[in-house]
Design an enzyme around this catalytic site. Sequence first.
Site, PDB file in Angstrom:
ATOM      1  N   LEU A   1      50.551 -63.401 -47.480  1.00 55.98           N
ATOM      2  CA  LEU A   1      51.256 -62.508 -46.557  1.00 55.98           C
ATOM      3  C   LEU A   1      50.370 -61.418 -46.003  1.00 55.98           C
ATOM      4  CD1 LEU A   1      54.578 -62.111 -48.591  1.00 55.98           C
ATOM      5  CD2 LEU A   1      54.100 -63.721 -46.737  1.00 55.98           C
ATOM      6  N   GLY A   2      49.336 -61.036 -46.736  1.00 54.08           N
ATOM      7  CA  GLY A   2      48.465 -59.964 -46.268  1.00 54.08           C
ATOM      8  C   GLY A   2      47.268 -59.804 -47.184  1.00 54.08           C
TER       9      GLY A   2
ATOM     10  N   GLY B   1      43.930 -56.815 -48.028  1.00 59.02           N
ATOM     11  CA  GLY B   1      43.291 -55.537 -47.754  1.00 59.02           C
ATOM     12  C   GLY B   1      42.295 -55.207 -48.833  1.00 59.02           C
ATOM     13  N   GLY B   2      41.818 -53.963 -48.812  1.00 58.40           N
ATOM     14  CA  GLY B   2      40.810 -53.544 -49.766  1.00 58.40           C
ATOM     15  C   GLY B   2      41.297 -53.555 -51.201  1.00 58.40           C
ATOM     16  N   MET B   3      42.611 -53.477 -51.404  1.00 63.80           N
ATOM     17  CA  MET B   3      43.154 -53.456 -52.754  1.00 63.80           C
ATOM     18  C   MET B   3      43.764 -54.790 -53.154  1.00 63.80           C
ATOM     19  SD  MET B   3      42.326 -50.632 -54.051  1.00 63.80           S
ATOM     20  CE  MET B   3      43.311 -50.701 -55.533  1.00 63.80           C
TER      21      MET B   3
ATOM     22  N   LYS C   1      51.203 -59.290 -55.623  1.00 69.77           N
ATOM     23  CA  LYS C   1      49.966 -58.662 -55.194  1.00 69.77           C
ATOM     24  C   LYS C   1      48.920 -58.856 -56.280  1.00 69.77           C
ATOM     25  CE  LYS C   1      47.889 -54.516 -53.267  1.00 69.77           C
ATOM     26  NZ  LYS C   1      48.135 -53.215 -52.633  1.00 69.77           N
TER      27      LYS C   1
ATOM     28  N   ASP D   1      49.430 -44.296 -49.275  1.00 73.46           N
ATOM     29  CA  ASP D   1      49.057 -45.210 -48.200  1.00 73.46           C
ATOM     30  C   ASP D   1      50.263 -45.502 -47.307  1.00 73.46           C
ATOM     31  OD1 ASP D   1      47.265 -46.672 -46.704  1.00 73.46           O
ATOM     32  OD2 ASP D   1      47.472 -48.498 -47.891  1.00 73.46           O
TER      33      ASP D   1
END
Length: 500
Positions: A22-23, A25-27, A45, A139
Amino acid sequence: MGSATGRGTGETFGRYELQTRLGQGGMGQVWCAFDSVTDRQVAVKVLPPELADDAGYRARFDREARAVSKLRHPNVVPIHNFGEIDGRLYIDMALLEGEDLGTVLRREGSLPLDRTVRVIGQVAAALDAAHDSGLVHRDVKPANIVLHPSGHTYLIDFGIAHADGQTALTRDAGAIGTLAYMAPERFDGRSGPGSDIYALTCVLFQCLTGRPPFAADSTAQHIASHLTKPPPRPTGLVPGLPAALDGVVARGMAKRVEDRYRRAGELAEDLARSAMDRRPPRGAPVPLRKVRSGPPPTAVIPPTAVNPPDFPNTPDFPSPASMGPPPPPPTRAPRRGAVVALAVAAAVLVLGAVLAFVLGRDTGDSSAVATSPISTETSTPPTAPSSPESATSESPPSFERMATFVRDYYGLLPDDTEQAWALFDPHYAEKVGRAGFDEFWPTIRSVSVGAVEPRDASSVIVTLTFVTVDGRTESEKRWVSVAENRGRLSVYDSERIGAA
């Protein structure tokens, strides 16, 4: 991660089958996954592998994930589980239906003002709940705000949140967050509730204008803008917005934390009030009304319509000292200017008398206010008053103002019952009763406003869709009467007409 197994063709990650990414990023990465233990679809996640090797980070992750999992709020995505699998830290969250706000803004450019009020209000409620629990999101951005088709809004990705007052979760000693929404103090390694409020205001600006507050081509430019540039004015990009919104953005994005809103809910309240202010921005041209032929309208002339304008070319008269002593009282007939002034005054008095007679003759009361004829809509309750008593000294609000007010009112619910109750006219507050009001709204998870249609000069018909706490969806049409007193709108009466 192991080989593909179970449902679909995704990779296995412990008890989870990772199906669709789904996505990223940096984390870490966020996956749509199937949980074989609970037999349900979830969002998982998975954090970068090197973070699990940092003992200090692992301890903070466990402490903060545990705190976030205990956070229960309608606008916060629930966390089911967290821990470590195959040397990777992970968080198991509810899989939400809908689109993230970033996707919506990229497609639509900006949001209508009433929808912006509803979205920001719900995110603010989620942030206040987190802050009250000692958590800071760190965030807040459009990509972490999910809009459900019902109109309900969720704040997601608390996985990088940290407990207020504790060491921040960082990676390689860098700040966690997104540059376009980071408060000035974040670049000094500090964060708190005020940082989230700053970021939420940046999101508000983007909802209003379709772009983040500061345009920058590099990290250095982004940082310099947040540290030195004044908060931008949304009306500078969208002239039709209410002027009061500039002040909301200026306070929410103040450089010093102590100059910002203390709570996100205060920002949302100011936003809702400012959205109802339809005065044009300072310096904007004021449109002239067209004069229509035919009989005079049966409406009360607002007091501001008879206030004398400021004439730009007023002649300079000599001072009293240069004119000498005043002359004796004249014995001749009054000057032409005086006659004209008297004639105008007399005309105003005659016009007032005529209006009082015309507007009051049907009721026998010379102070009665006439309104537009009641619509012949068959679904309108016959017992509904056609004009609120508290609005008899002012002209009826326009349909656009009533529609915006009704949308803003329901946008407060079910989260902010105090603010919603404050918008009731005393007549309706007495009719509803606070006990019944407080008993009903806790049973509702969300409410969305559909069509708003004009009914008559002081009321509208609105279509509402409720989602109850047990997941049921109900729709209805409701008649809402709006009163205006001293420029402030309130709910004068409301009745359910029938199912939508």
